[in-house]
Design an enzyme around this catalytic site. Structure first.
Site, PDB file in Angstrom:
ATOM      1  NE  ARG A   1       6.154  -6.570   3.212  1.00  0.00           N
ATOM      2  CZ  ARG A   1       4.972  -6.111   2.841  1.00  0.00           C
ATOM      3  NH1 ARG A   1       4.764  -4.800   2.710  1.00  0.00           N
ATOM      4  NH2 ARG A   1       3.978  -6.947   2.614  1.00  0.00           N
TER       5      ARG A   1
ATOM      6  CG  ASP B   1       4.394  -7.437   6.096  1.00  0.00           C
ATOM      7  OD1 ASP B   1       4.163  -8.558   5.607  1.00  0.00           O
ATOM      8  OD2 ASP B   1       3.660  -6.451   5.915  1.00  0.00           O
TER       9      ASP B   1
ATOM     10  CG  HIS C   1       0.886  -9.208   5.962  1.00  0.00           C
ATOM     11  ND1 HIS C   1       1.645  -9.148   4.819  1.00  0.00           N
ATOM     12  CD2 HIS C   1      -0.392  -8.941   5.584  1.00  0.00           C
ATOM     13  CE1 HIS C   1       0.865  -8.829   3.785  1.00  0.00           C
ATOM     14  NE2 HIS C   1      -0.375  -8.713   4.227  1.00  0.00           N
TER      15      HIS C   1
ATOM     16  CD  GLU D   1      -2.366  -8.052   0.733  1.00  0.00           C
ATOM     17  OE1 GLU D   1      -2.432  -7.702  -0.457  1.00  0.00           O
ATOM     18  OE2 GLU D   1      -1.319  -7.950   1.404  1.00  0.00           O
TER      19      GLU D   1
ATOM     20  CE1 TYR E   1      -2.624   1.582  -0.749  1.00  0.00           C
ATOM     21  CE2 TYR E   1      -1.316  -0.275  -1.491  1.00  0.00           C
ATOM     22  CZ  TYR E   1      -2.218   0.272  -0.602  1.00  0.00           C
ATOM     23  OH  TYR E   1      -2.710  -0.489   0.438  1.00  0.00           O
TER      24      TYR E   1
ATOM     25  CG  ASP F   1       3.608   0.728  -3.660  1.00  0.00           C
ATOM     26  OD1 ASP F   1       2.602   1.461  -3.672  1.00  0.00           O
ATOM     27  OD2 ASP F   1       3.540  -0.500  -3.493  1.00  0.00           O
TER      28      ASP F   1
ATOM     29  CD1 TRP G   1       1.811  -0.174   0.095  1.00  0.00           C
ATOM     30  CD2 TRP G   1       2.484  -1.239   1.931  1.00  0.00           C
ATOM     31  NE1 TRP G   1       0.738  -0.231   0.950  1.00  0.00           N
ATOM     32  CE2 TRP G   1       1.126  -0.882   2.092  1.00  0.00           C
ATOM     33  CE3 TRP G   1       3.128  -1.918   2.977  1.00  0.00           C
ATOM     34  CZ2 TRP G   1       0.402  -1.183   3.239  1.00  0.00           C
ATOM     35  CZ3 TRP G   1       2.404  -2.222   4.115  1.00  0.00           C
ATOM     36  CH2 TRP G   1       1.060  -1.859   4.249  1.00  0.00           C
ATOM     37  CB  THR G   2       9.778  -0.251   1.325  1.00  0.00           C
ATOM     38  OG1 THR G   2       9.695  -1.154   2.440  1.00  0.00           O
ATOM     39  CG2 THR G   2       9.335   1.132   1.747  1.00  0.00           C
ATOM     40  CD  GLU G   3       5.848  -4.896  -0.964  1.00  0.00           C
ATOM     41  OE1 GLU G   3       4.816  -5.451  -0.578  1.00  0.00           O
ATOM     42  OE2 GLU G   3       5.926  -3.660  -1.139  1.00  0.00           O
TER      43      GLU G   3
END
Length: 724
Positions: free
Chosen positions: A122, A151, A224, A289, A387, A389, A438-440
């Site tokens: 991300r 991803d 993904h 997912e 998590y 994030d 996670w780095t969205e």
């Protein structure tokens, strides 16, 4: 000055001084037969001629022994990691004058797998930034770096057989991702991205290995994969495309075509090169997912389902079995033939679990527990505790942009993967624990470090120490010293540990107030709703208040500055403390939450996992309260809205008195852009004398298509029920 891993001053001594439970066989040693003593030798000038290091083959690979007598030190270990951990402990033991105490320490970790994850798909982080990340892991005695390299939003690993993966798939329009509802994003559309050459990937592997850390790469499949489809669109399902590298957060509907033989040629070609770069026993293949909509309409996928004779069974569709019983199984067979094993997210349990798969349990702990009961290894990384994030403060305005949720250091520290119901055999299948980043919404090293620290220190103790040797009070006292070390190393860390952590409970008809913070930082409080000052009463221990309406506030005072103010409103109302019972079952996995929280006069905040809330899933909230003939005219109920965590709030609220409907309220559905919040809905009605008051909140929706959990049922999280 940048310190090397062998010279890093480590975090608080408690991380390595506990004599911990059995570790396990280590997964990979990527440095063959090094001279461990020579590698460790002379980490500081003061050690020369003072520290004797001995190879002791009787010790486990991550075990070490330290004996200190009158300033003379003997270190025993059998492998690189044992010596590295001993050096960290020696650094921790030094006092302000550089002296060591006389001690004997025999230490080893509880879990063989102690991991940290980083999503570089991300947002892209340079090799130097990755090395700094690995240094943080080394300080915390972690040994597995889970590297998320591909991803929808970017492909980051050079694959020479498929050059378009990095020529096209590594670049997207805009650095900042759009949210699922289309807000935010980068309207400039300037190309953003990057990738790691195979030489750089090997450089990271060696750098980590020198610090006792294995690198586990993740190639997420078959979902993904939109970045790969942008490069090689022929791998998509019939009737879909064209594709672009996705510039949205969330989950793309586009997936690899499971019925196309070229898909498996592609995956094997990619994995051939992955295996050449990464010596890890494990290869992570994702599996999470994965939308099945395209497979349901794709002629090739449906032909493959017919060929394999796959059928749905009421719980899982034929498409689920196509993923688990065919795609995952085929990739696992390929990797097993090359001497490797797979890890997959817990969705690989949906259908037919591959025979040798290790499950990474992220949707709570149930997936890992199920895998262990089936005889499969598991790694625990539930969103509720790991998590990173998620936000670290309840004051959302002070937090950097993020996905939402709330995960304080204290929540990380309290995790325990074993349950009383688990057998000893099942416990042996729990390899260890990992946290995920996670780095969205995380694009800079400073933001990344802020999200990691100091939560990583709590994670390290959970990974290393037996639960009986963990002590939250001691841990928080030591955080002050740890943060001083972060500052000396130049790391950016969250300061929320110096805020007040408050706990309110009901005891003997009164409120019991307990407050704590890191170290010995003084706490001052008020009970009249005013903000504390340095002249307010000093907190010296738990105190009680009578059950009357009031607002308690507390803050710490450190270096002349006041922290954010902790606030708890205490609400006296007609339902307070009355007999209450449930007419519908609580959500699976949340049955530990006590229904007494519903009418204890303590309103929950937006932290759904703090024990103040009661959860329902797939059933309405249906609660009865014995009002004993009191007159009522209004019922107000609080609900959390937190759509990233599948919590949507009710669609209706109804109130009954002695079986008669007194009033109702219909509530609009929330959309993709709904902010995290606590919403209070009220039903008013003519004043009525009530014996049994029944309150029903319904959520009949199926999670909509814009959400990653589409097709499932959402959760209701409820607190407080107030009666006037």
């Amino acid at each position: 000055m940048r310190l090397t891993a062998l010279k890093l001053t480590a975090i608080a001594a408690v991380l390595s001084l506990s004599s911990c439970g059995n570790g396990g066989e280590d997964i990979v040693n990527v440095i063959p037969e090094p001279n461990y003593v020579k590698l460790l030798g002379g980490s500081t000038e003061a050690n020369e001629g003072i520290v004797e290091k001995i190879n002791d083959p009787k010790l486990g690979e991550e075990e070490y022994v330290i004996e200190i007598r009158k300033g003379r030190v003997t270190v025993k270990a059998s492998a690189l990691r044992g010596f590295l951990y001993a050096q960290q402990t020696l650094d921790q033991l030094r006092d302000a004058d550089g002296e060591w105490p006389d001690v004997i320490i025999r230490d080893r970790p509880r879990f063989a797998y102690r991991g940290m994850h980083l999503d570089c798909a991300r947002h892209f982080f340079s090799v130097d930034e990755l090395k700094r990340y690995i240094d943080m892991m080394a300080v915390h005695k972690m040994n597995k770096f889970h590297w998320h390299l591909t991803d929808d939003q970017g492909w980051r690993i050079e694959i020479r057989k498929y050059p378009l993966l990095t020529k096209i798939g590594a670049w997207r329009k805009g650095e900042k991702l759009f949210r699922p509802d289309g807000s935010g994003g980068d309207p400039t559309g300037a190309l953003y991205g990057g990738y790691y050459t195979q030489e750089q990937l090997r450089e990271v592997v060696v750098y980590a290995a020198e610090r006792g850390i294995d690198v586990i790469p993740e190639i997420d499949l078959p979902g993904h994969m939109q970045a790969a489809l942008a490069a090689y669109p022929e791998l998509g399902c019939e009737g879909y495309g064209p594709y672009e590298v996705w510039n949205f957060a969330g989950v793309s509907p586009d997936v690899l075509c499971a019925g196309n033989e070229k898909t498996y040629e592609f995956l094997e070609g990619v994995l051939d090169e992955v295996l050449e770069i990464f010596p890890s026993k494990y290869i992570h293949i994702g599996g999470d997912e994965c939308p099945k909509d395209h497979w349901a309409t794709c002629p090739r996928c449906q032909a493959k389902i017919a060929e394999l004779g796959l059928k749905g069974d009421g719980q899982f569709s034929a498409e689920h079995y196509l993923q688990s019983g065919y795609v995952t199984a085929r990739v696992e067979k390929f990797l097993n033939e090359h001497g490797r094993s797979i890890i997959g997210w817990d969705e690989i349990l949906e259908g037919e679990l591959s025979p040798n798969a290790t499950v990474m349990s992220w949707r709570g702990s149930a997936g890992g527990q199920k895998a262990a009961a089936l005889g499969h290894d598991a790694i625990m990384t539930p969103t509720t505790h790991f998590y990173f994030d998620y936000c670290q403060s309840l004051d959302r305005a002070s937090e950097p942009d993020g996905i939402g949720g709330y995960l304080p250091v204290s929540k990380v520290y309290e995790y325990e993967p074993f349950t009383p119901e688990m057998t000893d055999t099942e416990k042996k299948h729990i390899l260890g624990i990992q946290a995920n980043l996670w780095t969205e919404y995380i694009a800079t090293p400073e933001h990344l470090e802020y999200m990691l620290l100091p939560r990583m220190s709590a994670l390290a103790e959970v990974q290393w120490c037996d639960p009986g040797r963990r002590d939250a009070d001691r841990f928080f006292r030591d955080l002050d010293r740890m943060c001083g070390i972060y500052e000396a190393m130049g790391y950016n860390y969250a300061k929320h540990i110096y805020e007040v952590l408050g706990k309110v409970s009901v005891k003997d008809g009164c409120y019991l107030i307990e407050l704590k913070t890191a170290g010995d930082t003084p706490i001052r409080y008020t009970t009249d709703g005013s903000d504390p000052t340095d002249d307010s009463p000093l907190y010296t221990g738990p105190f009680t208040l009578t059950a009357t309406p009031c607002t308690v506030k507390a803050a710490t005072f450190r270096h002349g500055e006041r922290s954010k103010v902790w606030t708890q409103e205490l609400i006296a109302n007609k339902a307070f403390g009355k007999k209450l019972w449930l007419n519908s079952p609580k959500a699976n996995g949340y049955d530990y939450l006590s229904e007494s929280a519903l009418n204890d006069g303590i309103r929950g905040n937006w932290n759904y996992s703090d024990g103040r809330w009661v959860a329902w899933n797939g059933a309405p909230m249906d609660v009865s309260i014995d009002m004993n003939g009191e007159k009522c005219s209004e019922v107000s109920v609080g609900f959390i809205i937190n759509t990233p965590n599948w919590i949507f709030g009710p669609l209706s609220l109804k109130v009954y008195g002695d079986g008669v409907l007194l009033g109702w309220l219909f509530i609009p559905e929330v959309g993709a852009s709904a902010p995290d919040s606590v919403e209070n809905y009220s039903v008013t009605f003519p004043e009525t004398e009530v014996g049994e008051l029944r309150v029903v909140a319904e959520d009949t929706r199926v999670i909509p298509s814009w959400h990653g959990g589409k097709g499932h049922t959402g959760f209701l999280f409820v607190d407080e029920i107030l009666v006037k």
